[in-house]
Design a protein around this motif. Structure first.
Motif, mmCIF file in Angstrom:
data_model
loop_
_atom_site.group_PDB
_atom_site.id
_atom_site.type_symbol
_atom_site.label_atom_id
_atom_site.label_comp_id
_atom_site.label_asym_id
_atom_site.label_seq_id
_atom_site.Cartn_x
_atom_site.Cartn_y
_atom_site.Cartn_z
ATOM 1 N N ARG A 172 0.850 -1.198 0.000
ATOM 2 C CA ARG A 172 0.000 0.000 0.000
ATOM 3 C C ARG A 172 0.882 1.244 0.000
ATOM 4 N NH1 ARG A 172 -0.257 2.125 5.173
ATOM 5 N NH2 ARG A 172 0.373 0.734 6.878
ATOM 6 N N ALA A 173 0.386 2.298 -0.611
ATOM 7 C CA ALA A 173 1.137 3.557 -0.666
ATOM 8 C C ALA A 173 1.238 4.161 0.736
ATOM 9 C CB ALA A 173 0.461 4.525 -1.627
ATOM 10 N N ARG A 174 2.330 4.882 0.973
ATOM 11 C CA ARG A 174 2.560 5.482 2.291
ATOM 12 C C ARG A 174 2.975 6.928 2.127
ATOM 13 N NH1 ARG A 174 3.845 1.419 6.046
ATOM 14 N NH2 ARG A 174 3.590 3.069 7.590
ATOM 15 N N ASP A 175 2.543 7.781 3.041
ATOM 16 C CA ASP A 175 3.032 9.157 3.169
ATOM 17 C C ASP A 175 3.877 9.223 4.427
ATOM 18 O OD1 ASP A 175 1.770 10.303 0.910
ATOM 19 O OD2 ASP A 175 -0.130 10.303 1.992
ATOM 20 N N VAL A 176 5.115 9.705 4.293
ATOM 21 C CA VAL A 176 6.026 9.741 5.434
ATOM 22 C C VAL A 176 6.589 11.146 5.602
ATOM 23 C CG1 VAL A 176 6.639 7.306 5.214
ATOM 24 C CG2 VAL A 176 7.997 9.029 4.024
ATOM 25 N N GLN A 177 6.984 11.448 6.838
ATOM 26 C CA GLN A 177 7.592 12.728 7.184
ATOM 27 C C GLN A 177 9.008 12.478 7.663
ATOM 28 O OE1 GLN A 177 6.044 15.912 7.119
ATOM 29 N NE2 GLN A 177 8.113 16.700 7.487
ATOM 30 N N VAL A 178 9.975 13.250 7.133
ATOM 31 C CA VAL A 178 11.375 13.123 7.530
ATOM 32 C C VAL A 178 11.632 14.019 8.724
ATOM 33 C CG1 VAL A 178 13.780 13.342 6.782
ATOM 34 C CG2 VAL A 178 12.017 12.657 5.134
ATOM 35 N N ASP A 179 12.332 13.490 9.740
ATOM 36 C CA ASP A 179 12.713 14.313 10.889
ATOM 37 C C ASP A 179 14.163 14.022 11.233
ATOM 38 O OD1 ASP A 179 12.840 11.977 12.628
ATOM 39 O OD2 ASP A 179 10.654 12.009 12.596
ATOM 40 N N VAL A 180 14.759 14.850 12.102
ATOM 41 C CA VAL A 180 16.161 14.724 12.461
ATOM 42 C C VAL A 180 16.316 14.992 13.949
ATOM 43 C CG1 VAL A 180 16.640 17.140 11.883
ATOM 44 C CG2 VAL A 180 18.513 15.486 11.892
ATOM 45 N N LEU A 231 15.656 20.653 9.491
ATOM 46 C CA LEU A 231 15.562 20.614 8.037
ATOM 47 C C LEU A 231 15.306 22.024 7.518
ATOM 48 C CD1 LEU A 231 13.254 17.496 7.835
ATOM 49 C CD2 LEU A 231 15.574 17.577 6.960
ATOM 50 N N THR A 232 15.899 22.332 6.376
ATOM 51 C CA THR A 232 15.685 23.678 5.819
ATOM 52 C C THR A 232 14.267 23.845 5.296
ATOM 53 O OG1 THR A 232 16.512 22.943 3.668
ATOM 54 C CG2 THR A 232 18.102 23.915 5.187
ATOM 55 N N ALA A 233 13.622 22.701 4.949
ATOM 56 C CA ALA A 233 12.240 22.750 4.473
ATOM 57 C C ALA A 233 11.571 21.452 4.900
ATOM 58 C CB ALA A 233 12.179 22.899 2.953
ATOM 59 N N PRO A 234 10.290 21.474 5.213
ATOM 60 C CA PRO A 234 9.602 20.229 5.589
ATOM 61 C C PRO A 234 9.729 19.201 4.474
ATOM 62 C CG PRO A 234 8.222 22.149 6.033
ATOM 63 C CD PRO A 234 9.389 22.643 5.240
ATOM 64 N N ALA A 235 10.071 17.993 4.853
ATOM 65 C CA ALA A 235 10.252 16.916 3.861
ATOM 66 C C ALA A 235 9.154 15.889 4.050
ATOM 67 C CB ALA A 235 11.629 16.281 4.016
ATOM 68 N N ARG A 236 8.120 16.024 3.251
ATOM 69 C CA ARG A 236 7.026 15.060 3.250
ATOM 70 C C ARG A 236 7.113 14.297 1.936
ATOM 71 N NH1 ARG A 236 2.058 14.921 6.045
ATOM 72 N NH2 ARG A 236 0.446 13.694 4.974
ATOM 73 N N VAL A 237 7.159 12.969 1.999
ATOM 74 C CA VAL A 237 7.411 12.145 0.824
ATOM 75 C C VAL A 237 6.276 11.141 0.669
ATOM 76 C CG1 VAL A 237 9.024 10.578 -0.316
ATOM 77 C CG2 VAL A 237 9.892 12.379 1.206
ATOM 78 N N HIS A 238 5.833 10.961 -0.577
ATOM 79 C CA HIS A 238 4.846 9.944 -0.897
ATOM 80 C C HIS A 238 5.576 8.733 -1.476
ATOM 81 C CE1 HIS A 238 1.048 8.132 -2.149
ATOM 82 N NE2 HIS A 238 1.630 7.872 -3.316
ATOM 83 N N LEU A 239 5.376 7.577 -0.863
ATOM 84 C CA LEU A 239 5.996 6.336 -1.328
ATOM 85 C C LEU A 239 4.929 5.451 -1.951
ATOM 86 C CD1 LEU A 239 8.348 5.454 1.689
ATOM 87 C CD2 LEU A 239 8.974 6.502 -0.490
ATOM 88 N N ILE A 254 12.178 8.624 9.570
ATOM 89 C CA ILE A 254 10.934 8.850 8.837
ATOM 90 C C ILE A 254 9.805 8.211 9.629
ATOM 91 C CG2 ILE A 254 11.982 9.017 6.540
ATOM 92 C CD1 ILE A 254 11.225 6.097 6.067
ATOM 93 N N ALA A 255 8.639 8.795 9.542
ATOM 94 C CA ALA A 255 7.466 8.279 10.244
ATOM 95 C C ALA A 255 6.269 8.396 9.327
ATOM 96 C CB ALA A 255 7.227 9.060 11.533
ATOM 97 N N GLY A 256 5.405 7.369 9.359
ATOM 98 C CA GLY A 256 4.201 7.386 8.549
ATOM 99 C C GLY A 256 3.212 8.428 9.026
ATOM 100 N N THR A 257 2.561 9.110 8.087
ATOM 101 C CA THR A 257 1.582 10.153 8.420
ATOM 102 C C THR A 257 0.265 9.923 7.689
ATOM 103 O OG1 THR A 257 2.358 11.567 6.607
ATOM 104 C CG2 THR A 257 3.420 11.841 8.752
ATOM 105 N N ASP A 258 0.020 8.649 7.285
ATOM 106 C CA ASP A 258 -1.155 8.396 6.447
ATOM 107 C C ASP A 258 -2.335 7.839 7.222
ATOM 108 O OD1 ASP A 258 0.027 6.025 7.052
ATOM 109 O OD2 ASP A 258 0.457 5.429 4.992
ATOM 110 N N GLY A 259 -2.286 7.911 8.551
ATOM 111 C CA GLY A 259 -3.424 7.480 9.348
ATOM 112 C C GLY A 259 -3.449 6.005 9.657
#
Length: 472
Positions: A394-402, A410-418, A451-456
């Motif tokens: 299944r597709a996932r939306d994740v957020q990058v953190d440090v 991060l210089t800009a929010p990094a939200r990635v769709h996998l 990275i952490a999932g943000t797709d509910g």
């Protein structure tokens, strides 16, 4: 008192060269039915699995081009080859376990060489006739009938071999696409491997046959080290059978001064590797039990007890009147317990590891072109390339953190769709504020990128370690 454990001596020489090639006689019986049951089971799995679908794609597919392996909804990457190693270890332990219990039963019932040889011999029987007809055909001169029968046999062999090669390639290239590409749009690699594996099947099952078991397979050479005096194997009861002599039906061999064996040689005629089981346990014997079926039929016709050839242990055969071990006693032997325990342990650990494997994967690689750079007001930036992998269907939306030094962000929010079963390369930039950069000048800071999932769905997190370089 327990029987001491020791290895079983095995005669290494099979029957010598003969004028005729080995032509098996057809037989029916319990072991024959079990062999055909294993043929149908193994080939139904092999030929059928590539055609199963799950989540809109082939259920079992090893996509080498995309570096992904699909296994009934599970998505595996090259990093997961540890599971292949675990599967090989479990398979080896299962082989040792089976050999300790009943000798070379794997070879007799489930080995691919045995299975395909059985299929090819069935085709040979249908096209050229029974054993005697095939022997006569071997000796006869070439004519129209021989050419037709031999040609029909080899054509059927070639079709089965090509279908086998096609199916094997179908595990690596989607089999429905492969079927649509045959024959004109087939790629060069697919064509090569279909032909190569088809030729190997044609040669091994059609021509080499018993030579693979007698000379090429190493298993027959070391099986003796896995067997002990209580291991079951296909054995001829020499005490009961000797001396051999023909006799009328219903007669008593003891009164005639002979053994139970009438020297009919049916046990040799049905043997796939052409050995004489009456010479004792031999390395070439694949424990198929066909000689047991043949001998039991002869004993039935003579109105004599079955079991002249049977599954027996050296312990039973070497001591007159000693009863055979019960199933419980067999399973309670030391070797069986050790191998069985290792199988259970390895299978449990592998299953738990597989069930709890992460479906989000992350690797971080520093940008080699720019190790560190100073930007406006003295802030410091490092650039990283992140490889994000989604090992689920299944597709996932994740957020990058440090996490690491105070103020690092991060210089800009990094939200990635996998995408489902997808991998993605993402470039991110981490920045350290001017105040911290002056205090930490010249240091290399350990950091964690995650990275952490943000797709509910169920929250899942993946992280990796790296370093942040602060120039002087």
């Amino acid at each position: 008192m327990a029987t001491p454990t020791r290895t079983i001596p095995i005669v290494s020489a099979a029957c010598g060269p003969s004028e005729d090639k080995i032509q098996m006689r057809s037989i029916t019986g319990v072991f024959t039915r079990w062999r055909w049951a294993m043929v149908w089971l193994t080939q139904a799995l092999f030929y059928g699995l590539p055609w199963l679908t799950m989540h809109g794609r082939q259920a079992v597919l090893f996509d080498l081009q995309a570096d992904r392996f699909f296994l009934f909804g599970a998505v595996l990457y090259p990093q997961d080859l540890i599971y292949l190693a675990g599967l090989l270890v479990i398979s080896a332990l299962l082989l040792f376990f089976a050999t300790t219990l009943a000798g070379r039963v794997w070879c007799g019932f489930a080995c691919p060489q045995t299975v395909y040889t059985e299929l090819f011999q069935w085709i040979e029987h249908r096209t050229e006739g029974d054993r005697q007809a095939r022997l006569r055909l071997d000796r006869s001169p070439w004519n129209g009938q021989k050419l037709l029968r031999r040609g029909g046999k080899h054509l059927a062999w070639a079709l089965l071999a090509l279908w086998t090669g096609f199916t094997l390639v179908g595990y690596f290239t989607p089999i429905r696409e492969l079927a649509q590409a045959v024959p004109h749009q087939l790629g060069p690699w697919e064509s090569f491997w279909i032909g190569f594996y088809g030729l190997a099947t044609y040669g091994n099952a059609g021509f080499l046959r018993e030579s693979v078991c007698q000379h090429m397979c190493p298993y027959g050479r070391f099986q003796g080290s896995l067997m002990d005096a209580s291991t079951l194997y296909v054995a001829y009861d020499e005490r009961r059978g000797e001396p051999r002599a023909p006799r009328p039906r219903g007669s008593d061999p003891v009164q005639r001064g002979s053994g139970a064996c009438v020297d009919c040689t049916l046990c040799v005629q049905v043997c796939p590797v052409g050995i004489d089981i009456r010479q004792g346990l031999q390395a070439a014997c694949i424990s198929c039990g066909l000689c047991i079926d043949a001998c039991n039929q002869v004993m039935d016709k003579l109105r004599a007890p079955r079991g002249l050839i049977r599954l027996a242990s050296e312990r039973e055969l070497s001591h007159a009147g000693m009863p055979a071990l019960t199933l419980r006693a067999h399973l309670g032997r030391r070797r069986v317990i050790v191998y069985g325990g290792l199988i259970v342990l390895a299978s449990t650990l592998m299953a738990l590891s597989f069930i709890h494997r992460p479906t989000l994967r992350l690797n971080a690689v520093r940008d080699r072109a720019v190790l560190a750079r100073q930007v406006e007001n003295g802030a410091v930036e490092n650039v990283y390339r992140l490889q994000l992998m989604n090992a689920s269907e299944r597709a996932r939306d994740v957020q990058v953190d440090v996490a690491g030094a105070d103020g690092l962000s991060l210089t800009a929010p990094a939200r990635v769709h996998l995408a489902a079963a997808g991998a993605h390369m993402q470039t991110v930039t981490l920045r350290l504020p001017p105040e911290q950069a002056r205090v930490l000048a010249g240091q290399v800071l350990p950091i964690r990128i995650g990275i952490a999932g943000t797709d509910g769905h169920a929250i899942e997190h993946a992280e990796t370690s790296s370093t942040f370089m602060v120039p002087r």
